[in-house]
Write an enzyme that holds these catalytic residues in place. Structure first.
Site, PDB file in Angstrom:
ATOM      1  N   TYR A 122       0.968  -1.182  -0.144  1.00  0.00           N
ATOM      2  CA  TYR A 122       0.032   0.078  -0.021  1.00  0.00           C
ATOM      3  C   TYR A 122       0.697   1.426  -0.090  1.00  0.00           C
ATOM      4  CZ  TYR A 122      -3.360   3.378   2.253  1.00  0.00           C
ATOM      5  OH  TYR A 122      -4.081   4.458   2.278  1.00  0.00           O
ATOM      6  N   GLU A 126       4.552   9.668   1.297  1.00  0.00           N
ATOM      7  CA  GLU A 126       5.755  10.364   0.563  1.00  0.00           C
ATOM      8  C   GLU A 126       6.767  10.865   1.515  1.00  0.00           C
ATOM      9  OE1 GLU A 126       2.989  10.901  -3.470  1.00  0.00           O
ATOM     10  OE2 GLU A 126       4.202  12.762  -2.698  1.00  0.00           O
ATOM     11  N   GLY A 128       7.511  14.086   1.636  1.00  0.00           N
ATOM     12  CA  GLY A 128       6.924  15.250   2.222  1.00  0.00           C
ATOM     13  C   GLY A 128       5.400  15.249   2.543  1.00  0.00           C
ATOM     14  N   GLY A 130       3.303  12.986   4.995  1.00  0.00           N
ATOM     15  CA  GLY A 130       3.088  11.800   5.758  1.00  0.00           C
ATOM     16  C   GLY A 130       1.725  12.026   6.495  1.00  0.00           C
ATOM     17  N   ILE A 156       7.554   2.336   2.608  1.00  0.00           N
ATOM     18  CA  ILE A 156       6.587   1.049   2.054  1.00  0.00           C
ATOM     19  C   ILE A 156       7.021  -0.158   2.507  1.00  0.00           C
ATOM     20  CG2 ILE A 156       5.562   0.170   0.165  1.00  0.00           C
ATOM     21  CD1 ILE A 156       5.130   3.256   0.751  1.00  0.00           C
ATOM     22  N   GLY A 240      -7.242  -1.020   8.099  1.00  0.00           N
ATOM     23  CA  GLY A 240      -5.912  -1.124   8.217  1.00  0.00           C
ATOM     24  C   GLY A 240      -5.462  -0.753   9.703  1.00  0.00           C
ATOM     25  N   ARG A 241      -6.303   0.316  10.147  1.00  0.00           N
ATOM     26  CA  ARG A 241      -6.230   0.752  11.704  1.00  0.00           C
ATOM     27  C   ARG A 241      -6.669  -0.214  12.700  1.00  0.00           C
ATOM     28  NH1 ARG A 241      -7.829   6.485   9.625  1.00  0.00           N
ATOM     29  NH2 ARG A 241      -5.974   7.464   8.824  1.00  0.00           N
ATOM     30  N   GLN A 277       1.760  -6.624  46.871  1.00  0.00           N
ATOM     31  CA  GLN A 277       0.705  -6.166  46.287  1.00  0.00           C
ATOM     32  C   GLN A 277       1.039  -5.067  45.133  1.00  0.00           C
ATOM     33  OE1 GLN A 277      -1.687  -3.421  48.927  1.00  0.00           O
ATOM     34  NE2 GLN A 277      -3.205  -5.253  48.788  1.00  0.00           N
ATOM     35  N   GLU A 362      -0.390   3.922   9.779  1.00  0.00           N
ATOM     36  CA  GLU A 362      -2.030   4.071   9.452  1.00  0.00           C
ATOM     37  C   GLU A 362      -2.577   5.347  10.196  1.00  0.00           C
ATOM     38  OE1 GLU A 362      -1.885   1.898   7.602  1.00  0.00           O
ATOM     39  OE2 GLU A 362      -1.889  -0.207   8.144  1.00  0.00           O
TER      40      GLU A 362
END
Length: 379
Positions: A122, A126, A128, A130, A156, A240-241, A277, A362
């Site tokens: 996928y 890029e 510049g 994101g 990628i 995807g998330r 504890q 993602e």
């Protein structure tokens, strides 16, 4: 409201768990140490239906839902989050072709993707562009029955190894309405790859830049119409998330189980660690956070399966919470192991490294907050 898994879900959960424990867990440390992309193991997973979990059955998919996928990815990631996450990305790319491609495209690409004879990537991010994905600059100019692509994609998964790259490119005006989705096949003239990235984690999957230099791709490889690419990309990211959230839950669950075992067996001051504890409270908090993450994940998956208008916000909430909580649970498990948690003979440090990136990819968890806030305020 039913919180129990169906008999069918229990069956493929058990199948995924058995496969993960028998084929992935014994090899995960080796894959991580040597940056091995486990092709044969991935294809074994595909033979069980895990390469096209929510792809239609017509071309070899399993035809399952997003809740089903969440159950499967939790089990796979309990053995190796890095490999499970690549399977998630492959599923996302394949689903985008299945959901938005035409009959010819589905018939051409999907049979080899659902068997993992071919691997998929996928391509949105890029150098510049994101978090501001709509500002991507990779250009596709129409030239007869081809597009000519120029630009590059960054970070990628599968870069240089995958056979199919589902790419978001600019065919029109600035902003999201000028973006289209094009499948670029490995071996296309003008397609090349950057160096393999050396990463903190996720070492069982290759990662590189994908570079286009006058790369000629047939118009027949465009998924959907011109200008629909950003919408297609965002639809893919909803699922995807959820998968990445499930990978965090699975990795964290494994580490919690390891911490319970270790604190039961390890003795200090004459009694087991979990007799103190303070450590009991820590384990209780870890289990509670993990259970809350799983409940949010399953609610979001059910919402996406139902086509709810709340689905995108629910997916963002689940991704933000589960990846943050999952990493924190692993961090606490490492702390409970003391010095042993920090050395490679124990698997905790590998899971720690793998899960850290889930808070970034993602869509960063900061962007998840933006999505949620916009949903709340109508912005």
């Amino acid at each position: 409201m039913d919180f129990a898994l169906s008999e069918e879900q229990q069956a493929f959960r058990d199948t995924a768990r058995d496969f993960a424990q028998q084929e992935m867990a014994p090899n995960a440390a080796h894959w991580d140490e040597n940056s091995v992309f486990p092709v044969d193991t991935l294809r074994q997973a595909a033979a069980l239906g895990f390469a096209g979990i929510y792809v239609g059955e017509e071309f070899g998919g399993s035809g399952l839902g997003r809740l089903d996928a969440a159950v499967i990815f939790e089990e796979l990631s309990a053995a190796c989050p890095s490999t499970a996450a690549y399977i998630s990305i492959h599923n996302m790319a394949s689903w985008m072709i299945d959901r938005f491609g035409n009959a010819e495209q589905r018939e051409r690409f999907l049979p080899k993707l659902t068997t993992m004879e071919h691997f998929a990537s996928y391509c949105l991010t890029e150098p510049g562009a994101g978090s501001d994905a709509a500002s991507l600059r990779t250009r596709a100019e129409r030239d007869g029955d081809h597009y000519v692509l120029n630009g590059s994609k960054a970070f990628i998964s599968g870069g240089g190894t995958s056979d199919v790259y589902v790419c978001m490119v600019r065919t029109g005006e600035p902003g999201p309405k000028g973006i289209s989705c094009i499948v670029v096949e490995k071996g296309t003239p003008g397609l090349s790859f950057g160096k393999q990235e050396h990463k903190l984690g996720w070492k069982s999957q290759p990662t590189s830049a994908v570079i286009f230099e006058n790369c000629r791709v047939p118009v027949a490889n465009r998924i959907g119409e011109e200008g629909e690419g950003f919408r297609i990309a965002m639809k893919g990211l909803d699922g995807g998330r959820l998968n990445i959230a499930a990978c965090s839950v699975g990795g964290a669950r494994f580490c919690l189980e390891q911490a319970i075992t270790y604190t039961t067996e390890r003795k200090q001051f004459g009694k087991p660690l979990n007799a103190f504890q303070a450590l009991q409270f820590k384990l209780a908090d870890m289990a509670t956070e993990l259970d809350a993450a799983r409940l949010m994940l399953h609610r979001a998956a059910a919402s996406l399966d139902a086509g709810s208008p709340e689905a995108t916000a629910h997916c963002a909430m689940a991704k933000r919470f589960a990846t943050d909580a999952g990493f924190q649970v692993v961090n606490e498990a490492l702390q409970l192991h003391g010095g042993y948690g920090y050395i490679k003979e124990y698997p905790i440090e590998r899971i720690f490294r793998d899960l850290r990136v889930h808070q970034i990819l993602e869509g960063t968890n900061e962007i998840m907050r933006v999505i949620i806030a916009r949903h709340l305020t109508g912005g």
